[in-house]
Design a protein around this motif. Structure first.
Motif, PDB file in Angstrom:
ATOM      1  N   ASN B 234      35.989  31.921  36.962  1.00 44.73           N
ATOM      2  CA  ASN B 234      35.319  33.220  36.982  1.00 44.73           C
ATOM      3  C   ASN B 234      35.604  33.995  38.269  1.00 44.73           C
ATOM      4  OD1 ASN B 234      34.147  33.135  34.467  1.00 44.73           O
ATOM      5  ND2 ASN B 234      32.236  32.227  35.179  1.00 44.73           N
ATOM      6  N   GLU B 235      35.633  33.276  39.380  1.00 43.29           N
ATOM      7  CA  GLU B 235      35.963  33.920  40.656  1.00 43.29           C
ATOM      8  C   GLU B 235      37.336  34.592  40.550  1.00 43.29           C
ATOM      9  OE1 GLU B 235      34.599  32.512  44.464  1.00 43.29           O
ATOM     10  OE2 GLU B 235      33.149  33.585  43.216  1.00 43.29           O
ATOM     11  N   LYS B 236      38.262  33.875  39.915  1.00 42.15           N
ATOM     12  CA  LYS B 236      39.624  34.369  39.785  1.00 42.15           C
ATOM     13  C   LYS B 236      39.679  35.582  38.863  1.00 42.15           C
ATOM     14  CE  LYS B 236      43.989  32.301  40.139  1.00 42.15           C
ATOM     15  NZ  LYS B 236      44.538  30.966  40.361  1.00 42.15           N
ATOM     16  N   VAL B 237      38.897  35.534  37.782  1.00 43.13           N
ATOM     17  CA  VAL B 237      38.871  36.669  36.849  1.00 43.13           C
ATOM     18  C   VAL B 237      38.391  37.919  37.595  1.00 43.13           C
ATOM     19  CG1 VAL B 237      37.712  37.619  34.805  1.00 43.13           C
ATOM     20  CG2 VAL B 237      38.576  35.271  34.763  1.00 43.13           C
ATOM     21  N   ILE B 238      37.351  37.763  38.412  1.00 47.44           N
ATOM     22  CA  ILE B 238      36.821  38.914  39.158  1.00 47.44           C
ATOM     23  C   ILE B 238      37.845  39.384  40.200  1.00 47.44           C
ATOM     24  CG2 ILE B 238      35.032  39.641  40.799  1.00 47.44           C
ATOM     25  CD1 ILE B 238      33.153  37.632  39.230  1.00 47.44           C
TER      26      ILE B 238
END
Lengths: 372, 372
Positions: B234-238
């Motif tokens: 999720n961090e990467k998606v953001i």
């Protein structure tokens, strides 16, 4: 947070104690299975093993301790959910030490003790004058980091003069610090008023060991909880984003889709979920109307092969009964949880904006004509 | 993944075993502190407690077991990092049971046993014909879920005929299943070739208990690891989102900012981080040029008070030396990790797009003039 109180004024966080059987039924990690397994193993091995049975008869207490502490270890490490761990720890401590009442208190961010679990103690009792001695013991343990044990509080000169000891006929108190990396994070407190259940000094040995296992387990649960909070926060950021967001993996399966994207593509979340159940995963392009599939596949492939952003600031999305103008951006993303790469598709429904622009252009045209 | 092999052909995952002292130094969870604490407690309490010392002399083995199993419990629950737990579990098992060699194998997604940790066994040894007996034992334990114990493999009719037992002079083998909620997830295997270190049947009792604690700890580590993977995803998606994304809390502090936003606002990540160190948090509006602060605060307040999306599809961002046209969307977000509410600010740099539109409008104007 109330900043006015000190260590000496415990506040009540989480009242009462759920009966352990009920709690275990609710526990998603299935601690009941673990304990049942342990019981079975212990019985099986003890039967098959004359040496253990002999040891048992020579020193029944010691083997019971081993069994109890092992059961406790399994129970308190059977969940990573902080509130569950606190309940298990409280109930096990009371059972293990045959105590009448118990408290678990943890230091909050202001270094104040907060009651996080209680057994056989209600909020009112803890507010009473009678409880003042117990409060002073928990504070002492939290500030010194040393256990307090008194086998007979009435004959202990430190406590004998204090009112609650006399009035409550407290005989036995044990309170041990909970420490992580040498730093106190809280305390566990137990007491007994009955003379027949007086704590022995050797109980403190086991209770201190128990306290160390508990500290470990609470620390793990706190690490898990804080990661879970961050995870849920990120999920929310993605879900709440003003853009439709879809992440697909290298095989085209959807790994994330937010409400914005569901609305723009008129996807039905239930349909996607139903697909998930059957096929485990839904392929994004397959969800689209057939006439658009090739073009979407092409856009996705462009981003993947170039490893650069692909964008179309005016894509006409027409499903036959639905016409929308979309602004699309597709960016590559690497190392998805399954190990492969994929893309993030960010879409915005700009139908209304485009309509407005048409009016602007039309009016500019009319102005231009008028200028002639 | 190699799908052609069965349980009977273990594959090598993680070779050798890191010496425990080195491992502890690297362990971020500080298991060394926990164990040092335990040692101190044990010594202290034993000294102060005549009853325990008496028990000690009556039944030395049993109290040593209690101490060992408690140390093991603390050690294996001292980390939630799967690879660390595997190493600790391996080293502790060998020490605890005084074994010469050891293996931990876990079932992979194809239900095949994979070696995840090994002690005193190298890849080559495991490939040899000699190791076939050990492989068959680990497979048997994994498929039946029952421990295999043989105090003297040479005299055990099940194994005596097999070559490796004779050639390696294997005397003693113990292998116990690792189970989570009744399902086998792997096995721990230990062996000894020396007659003086032959396993006793009572060792199996402790080793099975150890196995249950290990199962618990590995399950927790796996839960943590899988949550960590999802969190990092999720961090990467953001971070990878094609839009600048900033999340600010109700007091205006930045809780998330991605590279896109840093670039658009010409913020220096190091500056923000430096601010973070000093003040713990950076206020978004304070980072902007003074002349724009009031307008941004107004836009943010609009979203917060209305609890609806605020958007400006053409915001002129001028810092004096930098001119950009931004498209801004601000949406409210609730329940941030600190408990309060906030907003997500999504920004897109549309400077080039606006320039293109101007040309389009100009050409439309010229066409209109020509039409006259």
């Amino acid at each position: 947070m109330d900043h006015t109180k000190s260590h000496r004024s415990p506040k009540f966080g989480n009242s009462g104690s759920i009966p352990i059987d009920k709690k275990y039924q609710e526990d998603p990690e299935g601690s009941i299975d673990v304990l049942a397994d342990l019981e079975a193993t212990l019985d099986e091995v003890a039967k098959a093993n004359p040496r253990i049975e002999n040891e048992d008869s020579q020193s029944p207490r010691n083997n019971t301790d081993l069994k109890s502490i092992l059961e406790a270890s399994l129970a308190i490490n059977s969940s990573l959910v902080l509130d569950d761990v606190l309940q298990i720890v409280m109930t096990r401590a009371v059972e293990f030490m045959q105590a009448e009442r118990g408290l678990i208190m943890l230091l909050d961010e202001n270094e104040e003790l907060q009651i996080r679990s209680a057994y056989n103690l209600c909020k009112e009792e803890m507010m009473e004058e009678n409880f003042r001695i117990s409060s002073s013991i928990t504070s002492e343990v939290a500030s010194t980091g040393k256990s307090v044990y008194t086998s007979d509080a009435l004959s202990d000169e430190r406590f004998a003069q204090q009112r609650s000891v006399v009035e409550l006929h407290l005989r036995s108190i044990m309170c041990v610090p909970l420490k992580v990396k040498g730093k106190v994070i809280g305390v566990i407190y137990l007491d007994n008023s009955s003379e027949t259940r007086m704590f022995l000094k050797s109980d403190l040995f086991l209770f201190e060991l128990y306290g160390q296992m508990v500290s470990n387990a609470l620390h793990n649960a706190e690490l898990y909880q804080s990661l879970l909070n961050m995870h849920q926060y990120n999920e929310k950021v993605i879900e709440t984003s003003p853009f439709g967001t879809i992440v697909i993996d290298s095989e085209g399966y959807i790994t994330t889709i937010n409400s914005g994207a569901l609305e723009i593509f008129d996807f039905n979340k239930d349909n996607l979920n139903r697909l998930n159940e059957e096929e485990r995963r839904s392929c994004f392009v397959d969800q689209l109307i057939e006439s658009e599939q090739a073009q979407w596949q092409h856009m996705i492939n462009s981003a993947i092969t170039s490893q650069e952003e692909f964008s179309d600031s005016r894509y006409f999305h027409n499903t036959g009964y639905l016409e929308k103008v979309l602004s699309i951006k597709i960016v590559p993303i690497s190392n998805l949880p399954n190990g492969g790469d994929g893309v993030i598709i960010a879409v915005e429904d700009i139908t209304e904006k485009v309509l407005m622009e048409k009016y602007v252009i039309l009016s500019e045209k009319l102005v231009a004509k008028g200028e002639m």
